[in-house]
Design a protein around this motif. Structure first.
Motif, PDB file in Angstrom:
ATOM      1  N   LEU A 168      50.079  80.257 -37.600  1.00 49.48           N
ATOM      2  CA  LEU A 168      51.335  79.520 -37.406  1.00 49.48           C
ATOM      3  C   LEU A 168      51.097  78.118 -36.859  1.00 49.48           C
ATOM      4  CD1 LEU A 168      54.159  81.745 -35.859  1.00 49.48           C
ATOM      5  CD2 LEU A 168      54.073  80.623 -38.082  1.00 49.48           C
ATOM      6  N   HIS A 169      49.907  77.624 -37.032  1.00 49.07           N
ATOM      7  CA  HIS A 169      49.574  76.356 -36.398  1.00 49.07           C
ATOM      8  C   HIS A 169      50.478  75.210 -36.890  1.00 49.07           C
ATOM      9  CE1 HIS A 169      47.084  73.397 -34.384  1.00 49.07           C
ATOM     10  NE2 HIS A 169      47.060  72.706 -35.495  1.00 49.07           N
ATOM     11  N   PHE A 170      50.808  75.240 -38.152  1.00 47.35           N
ATOM     12  CA  PHE A 170      51.718  74.221 -38.708  1.00 47.35           C
ATOM     13  C   PHE A 170      52.690  74.973 -39.599  1.00 47.35           C
ATOM     14  CE2 PHE A 170      53.115  70.925 -41.633  1.00 47.35           C
ATOM     15  CZ  PHE A 170      53.287  69.838 -40.789  1.00 47.35           C
ATOM     16  N   SER A 228      32.614  76.417 -39.484  1.00 54.35           N
ATOM     17  CA  SER A 228      33.919  75.770 -39.381  1.00 54.35           C
ATOM     18  C   SER A 228      34.271  75.468 -37.930  1.00 54.35           C
ATOM     19  CB  SER A 228      35.006  76.678 -39.973  1.00 54.35           C
ATOM     20  OG  SER A 228      36.293  76.138 -39.698  1.00 54.35           O
ATOM     21  N   GLY A 229      34.789  74.266 -37.703  1.00 53.44           N
ATOM     22  CA  GLY A 229      35.214  73.868 -36.363  1.00 53.44           C
ATOM     23  C   GLY A 229      36.705  74.077 -36.170  1.00 53.44           C
ATOM     24  N   ASP A 230      37.174  75.269 -36.501  1.00 57.04           N
ATOM     25  CA  ASP A 230      38.594  75.623 -36.358  1.00 57.04           C
ATOM     26  C   ASP A 230      39.503  74.679 -37.137  1.00 57.04           C
ATOM     27  OD1 ASP A 230      40.845  77.037 -35.535  1.00 57.04           O
ATOM     28  OD2 ASP A 230      41.069  75.889 -33.690  1.00 57.04           O
ATOM     29  N   LEU A 231      39.066  74.308 -38.326  1.00 53.59           N
ATOM     30  CA  LEU A 231      39.915  73.491 -39.192  1.00 53.59           C
ATOM     31  C   LEU A 231      39.705  73.929 -40.638  1.00 53.59           C
ATOM     32  CD1 LEU A 231      39.370  70.047 -37.444  1.00 53.59           C
ATOM     33  CD2 LEU A 231      41.565  71.215 -37.681  1.00 53.59           C
ATOM     34  N   THR A 288      42.733  59.372 -32.213  1.00 55.51           N
ATOM     35  CA  THR A 288      41.720  60.391 -31.906  1.00 55.51           C
ATOM     36  C   THR A 288      41.148  61.035 -33.162  1.00 55.51           C
ATOM     37  OG1 THR A 288      43.541  61.960 -31.654  1.00 55.51           O
ATOM     38  CG2 THR A 288      42.648  60.977 -29.642  1.00 55.51           C
ATOM     39  N   HIS A 289      41.829  60.852 -34.287  1.00 50.51           N
ATOM     40  CA  HIS A 289      41.388  61.480 -35.529  1.00 50.51           C
ATOM     41  C   HIS A 289      40.839  60.466 -36.538  1.00 50.51           C
ATOM     42  CE1 HIS A 289      43.505  64.789 -33.745  1.00 50.51           C
ATOM     43  NE2 HIS A 289      43.300  65.582 -34.762  1.00 50.51           N
ATOM     44  N   GLN A 290      40.878  59.194 -36.171  1.00 53.13           N
ATOM     45  CA  GLN A 290      40.451  58.159 -37.112  1.00 53.13           C
ATOM     46  C   GLN A 290      38.966  57.852 -36.949  1.00 53.13           C
ATOM     47  OE1 GLN A 290      43.285  55.274 -35.783  1.00 53.13           O
ATOM     48  NE2 GLN A 290      44.845  55.853 -37.289  1.00 53.13           N
TER      49      GLN A 290
HETATM   50  C1  LIG Z   1      37.923  68.163 -29.846  1.00 55.60           C
HETATM   51  C2  LIG Z   1      38.825  68.587 -30.940  1.00 55.60           C
HETATM   52  N1  LIG Z   1      38.353  69.387 -31.903  1.00 55.60           N
HETATM   53  C3  LIG Z   1      39.135  69.780 -32.925  1.00 55.60           C
HETATM   54  C4  LIG Z   1      40.442  69.370 -32.997  1.00 55.60           C
HETATM   55  C5  LIG Z   1      41.312  69.756 -34.189  1.00 55.60           C
HETATM   56  N2  LIG Z   1      42.388  70.655 -33.808  1.00 55.60           N
HETATM   57  C6  LIG Z   1      43.667  70.235 -33.684  1.00 55.60           C
HETATM   58  S1  LIG Z   1      44.716  71.456 -33.193  1.00 55.60           S
HETATM   59  C7  LIG Z   1      43.432  72.585 -33.110  1.00 55.60           C
HETATM   60  C8  LIG Z   1      43.668  73.982 -32.634  1.00 55.60           C
HETATM   61  C9  LIG Z   1      43.510  74.026 -31.168  1.00 55.60           C
HETATM   62  O1  LIG Z   1      44.006  75.179 -30.565  1.00 55.60           O
HETATM   63  P1  LIG Z   1      45.478  75.213 -29.884  1.00 55.60           P
HETATM   64  O2  LIG Z   1      45.735  73.914 -29.288  1.00 55.60           O
HETATM   65  O3  LIG Z   1      45.558  76.429 -29.039  1.00 55.60           O
HETATM   66  O4  LIG Z   1      46.336  75.351 -31.178  1.00 55.60           O
HETATM   67  P2  LIG Z   1      47.770  76.032 -31.444  1.00 55.60           P
HETATM   68  O5  LIG Z   1      48.012  77.068 -30.417  1.00 55.60           O
HETATM   69  O6  LIG Z   1      48.766  74.943 -31.424  1.00 55.60           O
HETATM   70  O7  LIG Z   1      47.628  76.627 -32.826  1.00 55.60           O
HETATM   71  C10 LIG Z   1      42.249  71.987 -33.512  1.00 55.60           C
HETATM   72  C11 LIG Z   1      40.966  72.695 -33.608  1.00 55.60           C
HETATM   73  C12 LIG Z   1      40.902  68.523 -31.981  1.00 55.60           C
HETATM   74  N3  LIG Z   1      42.135  68.017 -31.997  1.00 55.60           N
HETATM   75  N4  LIG Z   1      40.080  68.161 -30.958  1.00 55.60           N
END
Ligand SMILES: Cc1ncc(C[n+]2csc(CCOP(=O)(O)OP(=O)(O)O)c2C)c(N)n1
Ligand SMILES: Cc1ncc(C[n+]2csc(CCOP(=O)(O)OP(=O)(O)O)c2C)c(N)n1
Ligand SMILES: [Mg+2]
Ligand SMILES: [Mg+2]
Lengths: 322, 344, 322, 344
Positions: free
Chosen positions: C297-299, D27-30, D115-117
């Motif tokens: 549900l992240h987006f 994967s780095g959670d993306l 932060t993403h650029q």
């Molecule tokens: C250092 C860093 N790594 C990766 C990201 C990419 N990113 C954006 S949101 C997210 C998920 C982070 O978990 P959380 O904040 O708990 O997400 P949510 O509960 O909103 O799904 C990631 C990995 C980031 N913004 N910063």
């Protein structure tokens, strides 16, 4: 698991006739590590001596008993530095040859705090993996025996002078092992200062997440870092609960008791979790003359002739009882 | 006989901070090796031990600076830009905060091996907006750089020297932002050096002068911004070419900055960049590494010979005779030989 | 400590005649946060909706009661983006104006996970700190109301879209406060994914080391991150013992219970230690139609007209009961 | 009409990895935002979730590579070089390991803000020994880059494109190391572009050609090494000058690489570097930011006008008429307008 320990050990450097139970061997090795680093400290007017004093039994236990390491594949006297990885013919991780062959039958031993190099070199000598004269190269121009070890340095496999990176790399190696069905364990020797780096906890978290129990960490908890006592510089206690919280199994032992270290490694159940042995140590162990300087013992240089004489006497005594 | 100043930064920092109560020092567990023990002893309430956790140290400094304090971070250079680059960028440089990064062990000048060699700091940091980059070349630079920082509200990276530092420039000619110093004049070639390479180049240019080669030599201490008219002019009148010489990779640092200026202004050239040629290095003594990587005095002589197509038959002894006697000969081994261990 | 809460709150946006106990206000505010973000999700065909659903009560409690914030100093409708810090006249942290003046009488509220921005903007609107029409700017070119908030964005003070950096900065701010003798607290709102970053632990360790107890962290433990459930992606539990081990005091609460959050903040003794409130939440809270999509549900984008209609009905219902 | 390829990397990676069992994906959670969901679904045993802990991910990848695996790290570019720079250098690049860094959201091409650029990735990474740097400019680049990686044993950074990617170059003309592609020929000016700027430049050069300005245009996909004879030759015959255009700071990237070549070889010039001018940027749509920072098609036209001292009276419509119709017009807003949200 081979509870009988390492059948491949080269222990020929120990005089025959001595007790050859492994704890006695390990204690002798620890004494030799201390002596050789002390001699270098005198010869070079300064060295990472306290690290040898605190970690001698840990390294000795790993080399003598706990880590299954085959005979060294390195030359008795290491050749000159031949280049950095990427230059013609130079591969990564060449210092690992001194820890023997790699493969399913063997464990790996990874050194994380690279300034402990001199203690590692001494351990290699005292376990017959390197000739004593190799130590003459220590920290001389063009030698692989750098003061801050890197992956070409004997006994090293990783480049870890920027602290806190070895445990993650160990995780990758252990994961590779398990992908390939190899059963070898990955021992990681760490310092307590490294527990302050965030990466250490990212690594432990990931090991726990993947239930990797083939990683065994031995931490030299000497209670000090460059500036002084960890409790003053940046507190890391309670280490045990930090480790447990992050998915590891932690055991605290007297880091100068080789059997306690060995037992903790061998007997602690840690299925599905990395095992972390917290070896509480004394950075002046064996040299009471240094105790008064604690916790400022990160780099030891003797201050005057009297100190040097005292130290020489200690070294000679260790040589006699070696 | 050139003066040798013992730990110019250590005492200078303490004196300078006396009436500046907002100045704080943050240490990355290398207090003794970064000349801040005296600060700690003198102003214990303004000294903060941050342990070995550089990411936190950088962001923490950003927080302090947001509140009007001026944190001076002291650690080895590699631990200011490699370990905490994201924090440096997002917690310090994007908000343009008054944080001062004092980085020790420039380039190959460390007993510590590859993990301690800041060979690409300038290259990495020149790509960071808002950051000013200064490199110290002598004791006068070191003694006057703190005053200079007050002219710069944004973050500053200082590539610092420690221990005994030679004074190459008069003590009253302070370092200025974006202003090179003229070390020597001449019109056969132009030479631009930074940091340690300035003192390395001086005997070489002196010896070459005796052979009739007149080199215009500039010492650069501001790597960013890089728009000094003196540098531009020196490049423009560069005779047979421009040499840059730096204790850093040839990519990204001084050599690249000069290249950019030359290409955009279409002046001078060709450019000969002396520095570490896109490789990591081993751990060894500084002189050994300078020689191996071709950035010592003799390497400069050789480079000039190649450019001019001549052989001046200069020996090490010839260079030594010219050498600004920075170190009493008896101490050379003591100081720089790898046989003598120093704590990092 | 001012246990009576925030005397400066602007609650004028709440219809008169309604209960004005703070919990009721907070619950209304939470509902409004959800509604406004849901409306944007419909209007823009996608948004960080689940973050608003999980964090609504946390933000509402902080804005309504726990954080001592003065009236907004920002314009009701923020002007266009004027430049990055360092450009002429542009200073750091300008978004903080919407949280009121700074100084010894006030607390600070720092937002760490910058993708929660839309929930923060909605909180500003529902607390009367920003005009409702400001939300039309959300994520449009040239607006300060960026999708990933940065320090110019209303309600923000730091640039924290690269996660895990806010807590360290909060530490620096809190340390500065104590150096200056200012008694304000520093609230940090974090996401649970940020607990995976090593820097978070470096920061907590340092706060503990310096015994900084003016920092209060509220974590939205919604159990998920971008890829799915934290337990699957990278486990972070047991969070409580991790925090305790690193020198903090941890309290777990129902993150949708405003009084529980408030009480935990107000009543938990944490002298000499940072306080961390673990707000366990439901990322589909208030919208059962989304529950089946958990933990992905992240987006949130609604998939078809039926979903959109259902969602619109939910929004209308919230508007009615607002 | 130019082909638009949907997620070329996603399917290509899966097909390419089929018979390469050593290829792993980290994967780095993306996962969803870096086009590796299909890989995860297809080869779950070779997919590893590393969470949001980039330092660990980089070093861990080094460990895997030491054992003979070939990890492909997928995350946003900023999280490959800023957060874990030290780990990238010491755990991956120093040992010259076979690690592939696939970095998304190049330059200003992200809805995510500062932060993403990744506006300085090339600058930072060009200062790292052993690392090869590739930047994708079209679907053919993306589809053939994995084959190219096999020629390179050391670490590689790929500045990747995602989503719908235009095919600018024939599908059978694969990307080659250190080999630019000729986009257009001409002798009034030389233009070197990389990444997205290549497609940005194409309508501009086409419209200028109608006004009689003949531009030699190269598309560069290897930023390091940077020694392509074709680039050198193009610079050397540069007519009124050389323009570089990149979705990156003007410092450290393509523009600097070209400057170094020009200065060292003393060829061509003057150099005009188009790119982000040493500043961070706000978050907004890609077209908005390209325009604001002067790296879109019209900015190129204006630059050429300035260089030539002419005014061609070209309008946005003129450029649009030339535009390779990459996106069906109806979709333009859908894809790039900031009104339409995308998950990061
Ligand atoms: C250092 C860093 N790594 C990766 C990201 C990419 N990113 C954006 S949101 C997210 C998920 C982070 O978990 P959380 O904040 O708990 O997400 P949510 O509960 O909103 O799904 C990631 C990995 C980031 N913004 N910063
Ligand atoms: C990432 C990193 N930061 C800083 C240093 C500099 N450094 C070298 S040794 C040391 C002390 C570390 O503590 P520990 O290893 O426990 O030291 P010891 O017990 O040997 O005194 C520090 C900070 C480093 N090597 N790596
Ligand atoms: Mg220690
Ligand atoms: Mg979450």
């Amino acid at each position: 698991m081979d509870t009988e320990g390492n059948g491949h050990r080269a222990v020929t450097s120990f005089p025959p006739g001595r007790s050859n139970t492994w704890p006695d061997q390990a204690r002798r090795m620890a004494r030799e590590i201390r002596r050789r680093v002390l001699e270098l400290t005198l010869g070079r007017d300064g060295c990472y001596l306290s690290q040898a004093l605190s970690s001698a039994e840990i390294l000795a236990t790993l080399y003598t008993r706990s880590a299954r390491l085959g005979p060294s594949l390195g030359p008795a006297v290491p050749p000159a530095f031949s280049g950095v990885p990427g230059q013609a013919g130079v591969r990564h991780g060449q210092g690992a040859a001194f820890n023997g062959p790699q493969g399913s039958d063997y464990d790996r031993l990874l050194i994380s705090p690279a300034h402990y190099a001199v203690a590692v070199y001494a351990a290699l000598v005292s376990s017959g993996r390197m000739a004593p004269e190799a130590l003459d190269q220590f920290n001389t121009d063009g030698s692989q025996l750098e003061m801050i070890g890197a992956e070409h340095s004997p006994g090293f496999e990783l480049t870890t002078g920027s602290f806190g990176q070895a445990l993650s790399q160990a995780g990758g190696i252990a994961m590779a092992n398990s992908l390939r069905g190899s059963s070898g364990r990955v021992f990681v020797f760490m310092s307590d200062g490294e527990l302050e780096e965030g990466q250490t906890w990212e690594a432990l978290q990931c090991l726990g997440h993947y239930r990797i129990d083939s990683v065994v960490v031995c931490v030299d908890v000497n209670g000090m870092q460059y500036d002084g006592a960890t409790s003053e510089v940046m507190n890391i206690e309670p280490i045990e609960s930090r480790i447990t919280g992050f998915g590891g199994i932690a055991v605290s032992v007297d880091g100068h008791d080789v059997t306690a270290i060995e037992r903790a490694i061998r007997q602690t159940p840690h299925e599905g979790r990395p095992l972390v042995i917290l070896c509480y140590t004394d950075s002046a162990r064996g040299m009471p003359m240094l105790a008064a300087r604690k916790p400022k013992l990160h780099f030891v240089r003797f201050r005057n002739d009297r100190e040097r004489e005292q130290a020489r006497a200690v070294a000679e005594n260790w040589a006699r009882t070696g | 006989m050139i003066e040798l100043v013992h730990k110019p930064h250590e005492g200078n920092l303490v004196a300078w901070a006396r009436n500046r109560p907002d100045v704080l020092v943050l240490s990355g567990d290398l207090t003794g090796s970064t000349e801040i023990q005296l600060f700690k002893d003198t102003y214990p309430e303004r000294f903060f031990s941050m342990g070995m956790a550089e990411q936190n140290m950088l962001s923490w400094a950003g927080g302090l600076a947001r509140e009007g304090f001026v944190p001076f971070l002291h650690t080895f250079a590699v631990f200011l830009y490699r370990r905490p680059l994201d924090q440096l960028e997002m917690s310090v440089c994007y908000p343009n905060l008054t944080v001062r990064l004092v980085g020790f062990l420039p380039g190959l000048n460390t007993p510590g091996g590859v993990t301690h060699q800041a060979i690409n700091d300038i290259g990495v940091l020149r790509a960071i907006p808002n950051l000013t980059i200064l490199e110290m070349g002598d004791a006068t630079d070191v003694e006057t750089v703190l005053d200079l920082t007050e002219e710069i509200p944004g973050p500053i990276y200082v590539r610092m020297l420690r221990g005994d530092v030679a004074r190459l420039f008069p003590a009253n000619e302070r370092i200025r932002l974006n202003s090179a110093r003229v070390v020597r004049d001449g019109d056969d070639l132009s030479l631009v050096t930074s940091g340690h390479c300035t003192s390395e180049a001086m005997p070489a240019t002196a010896a070459l002068a005796r052979r009739g080669v007149a080199i215009r030599h500039l010492h650069v201490s501001t790597l960013k911004p890089f728009s000094d008219p003196l540098v531009e002019e020196t490049i423009a009148v560069s005779g047979r070419g421009v040499i840059t010489m730096e204790n850093h990779l040839v990519t990204g640092g001084l050599g690249s900055a000069v290249a950019e200026m030359m290409a955009e202004k279409r002046i001078g050239g060709p450019l000969f960049r002396m520095g570490i040629r896109d490789t990591y290095a081993q751990g060894a003594s500084f002189p050994y590494l300078l020689r191996k990587h071709g950035i010592d005095a003799m390497a400069l002589v050789n480079k000039v010979e190649t450019i001019l197509g001549e052989n001046f038959r200069l020996t090490e002894d010839d260079l030594r005779a010219e050498a600004v006697p920075v170190y009493p000969p008896s101490q050379v081994d003591e100081r720089q030989g790898s046989e003598r261990l120093e704590a990092l």
